[in-house]
Scaffold this motif. Structure first.
Motif, short mmCIF file in Angstrom:
data_model
loop_
_atom_site.label_atom_id
_atom_site.label_comp_id
_atom_site.label_asym_id
_atom_site.label_seq_id
_atom_site.Cartn_x
_atom_site.Cartn_y
_atom_site.Cartn_z
N ALA A 151 27.93 36.00 48.41
CA ALA A 151 26.74 36.67 47.90
C ALA A 151 25.77 36.90 49.04
O ALA A 151 25.66 36.08 49.94
CB ALA A 151 26.08 35.84 46.81
N ASP A 152 25.08 38.00 48.98
CA ASP A 152 24.00 38.29 49.92
C ASP A 152 22.71 37.88 49.23
O ASP A 152 22.32 38.47 48.21
CB ASP A 152 24.00 39.80 50.23
N LEU A 153 22.05 36.86 49.75
CA LEU A 153 20.87 36.31 49.09
C LEU A 153 19.70 37.30 49.06
O LEU A 153 18.72 37.09 48.35
CB LEU A 153 20.44 35.00 49.77
N ARG A 154 19.83 38.39 49.83
CA ARG A 154 18.79 39.43 49.81
C ARG A 154 18.95 40.35 48.60
O ARG A 154 18.08 41.14 48.29
CB ARG A 154 18.86 40.27 51.10
N ASP A 155 20.10 40.24 47.94
CA ASP A 155 20.43 41.10 46.81
C ASP A 155 20.38 40.27 45.53
O ASP A 155 21.35 39.60 45.16
CB ASP A 155 21.84 41.69 47.03
N LEU A 156 19.24 40.31 44.84
CA LEU A 156 19.03 39.44 43.67
C LEU A 156 20.00 39.74 42.53
O LEU A 156 20.42 38.84 41.82
CB LEU A 156 17.59 39.55 43.16
N GLU A 157 20.33 41.00 42.37
CA GLU A 157 21.29 41.36 41.32
C GLU A 157 22.64 40.69 41.56
O GLU A 157 23.27 40.18 40.64
CB GLU A 157 21.46 42.89 41.25
N GLU A 158 23.05 40.70 42.84
CA GLU A 158 24.33 40.06 43.18
C GLU A 158 24.25 38.55 42.95
O GLU A 158 25.18 37.94 42.41
CB GLU A 158 24.72 40.37 44.63
N VAL A 159 23.15 37.95 43.36
CA VAL A 159 22.97 36.50 43.19
C VAL A 159 23.05 36.15 41.69
O VAL A 159 23.78 35.23 41.29
CB VAL A 159 21.63 36.01 43.79
N GLN A 160 22.32 36.89 40.86
CA GLN A 160 22.33 36.60 39.42
C GLN A 160 23.71 36.82 38.80
O GLN A 160 24.15 36.05 37.95
CB GLN A 160 21.28 37.46 38.71
N SER A 161 24.38 37.86 39.29
CA SER A 161 25.73 38.14 38.80
C SER A 161 26.69 37.00 39.14
O SER A 161 27.52 36.59 38.32
CB SER A 161 26.20 39.47 39.40
N ARG A 162 26.57 36.47 40.35
CA ARG A 162 27.43 35.34 40.77
C ARG A 162 27.13 34.09 39.93
O ARG A 162 28.04 33.36 39.53
CB ARG A 162 27.22 35.02 42.26
N LEU A 163 25.85 33.82 39.67
CA LEU A 163 25.50 32.65 38.87
C LEU A 163 26.07 32.78 37.46
O LEU A 163 26.57 31.82 36.88
CB LEU A 163 23.97 32.48 38.82
N THR A 164 26.03 34.00 36.93
CA THR A 164 26.60 34.25 35.60
C THR A 164 28.11 34.02 35.62
O THR A 164 28.66 33.38 34.73
CB THR A 164 26.30 35.70 35.16
N GLN A 165 28.77 34.53 36.68
CA GLN A 165 30.22 34.33 36.81
C GLN A 165 30.58 32.85 36.84
O GLN A 165 31.63 32.45 36.34
CB GLN A 165 30.73 34.99 38.10
#
Length: 316
Positions: A151-165
């Motif tokens: 995950a790129d921590l600068r990309d909040l959507e990606e971070v949230q998506s990973r946490l959901t996964q």
């Protein structure tokens, strides 16, 4: 600054930790399977890593006890950290443990785990030996309790998506750990990340190890050294003082925050163990160690909607 330069700081940190472990500063049977033995490190570097590792773990263990392990751990920029295995050995595993980092880092870590039984077997034990529950593909690892994801921590959507996964539950108390990570994000990006966390989770705790007092002469020399390695500390503004470290949390909605430089943290660690490690190597550069300790800190913050007593966590 290229992301590659930041990724290399993972190898540096892992190499320093491995050397300190070899010297007997603390026990970690797993780090040797993630990083090759490197050059000899100076005694003040070993003591610095000892204080960092123990300081972070002390706060984490207090959180784990407060929540009776009914909690989640999210390690941001986790690199080759071995905390999952060490917590397992101490029967301190949370319900869910998630690591996020650059793809180049998580793919290497997943490869090492997949190819080394010393790393794979303990993970399988957390799945009751069911091999079908351990899935390693490319740069990701998934088990019911442990997840490694890019995950790129600068990309909040990606971070949230990973946490959901990973199945993160926003109603379960969650501790976030970051060691020399936020400083590589712009102040705005790290603020957005911290704001997202406190707005999303009912109860959350954050443990941050990072530079401090960076505007004085020694701090400027440290900055120049990092720039020479193409590491631009984009978020250095938050590392001006212990107060700015606390404000980065309280200004975006965390209930409370505190911070201590590593000199104070070091003096708060269990005295018998500090006495033991001080006898491991002769230290002739005491002034340098003190300077280093005054330019790194641990800050921590909490949001405690569930009244778990998170405000009392700290160095006592």
């Amino acid at each position: 600054m290229g992301d590659e330069a930041v990724q290399l700081t993972n190898d540096d940190a892992a190499s320093c930790k491995r050397f300190a472990v070899q010297q007997g500063y603390w026990s970690d049977p797993y780090i040797q399977y993630l990083i090759k033995a490197g050059d000899r490190k100076a005694p003040e570097i070993n003591r610095g890593y000892y204080a960092r590792t123990h300081g972070v773990k002390l706060l984490l263990e207090e959180f784990l006890r407060k929540t009776e392990l009914k909690c989640q751990v999210v390690s941001l920029g986790a690199g080759f950290d071995t905390l999952f295995w060490r917590l397992k050995d101490e029967n301190l595993l949370p319900q869910c443990y998630v690591e996020l980092d650059f793809r180049a880092v998580t793919s290497r870590k997943c490869y090492y785990i997949k190819s080394r039984r010393q790393l794979t077997d303990p993970i399988l034990e957390t799945c009751n030996g069911d091999k079908t529950k351990l899935v390693i593909e490319d740069a990701t690892l998934h088990t019911p309790r442990y997840h490694i994801m890019p995950a790129d921590l600068r990309d909040l959507e990606e971070v949230q998506s990973r946490l959901t996964q990973a199945g993160i539950d926003y109603n379960v108390p969650t501790v976030f750990i970051a060691e020399c990570v936020l400083v590589y994000l712009s102040t705005q990006k790290s603020s957005d990340l911290l704001k997202m966390i406190t707005e999303s989770f009912n109860s959350a705790f954050f443990i941050n190890y990072e530079q401090v007092n960076m505007t004085n002469k020694f701090g400027q020399v440290m900055l120049e050294n990092l720039r020479g390695r193409h590491c631009q500390l984009l978020g250095v503004e938050a590392c001006t003082s212990l107060d700015t470290q606390k404000e980065r949390f309280t200004s975006v909605g965390w209930e409370g925050a505190d911070a201590m430089d590593m000199m104070s943290v070091y003096h708060s660690l269990p005295p018998a163990d500090v006495h033991r490690i001080e006898r491991l190597e002769f230290l002739d550069e005491l002034e340098l160690l003190q300077q280093l300790f005054h330019h790194y800190c641990i800050s921590w913050a909490y949001k405690d909607k569930d009244n778990l007593g998170l405000s009392s966590i700290g160095f006592h």
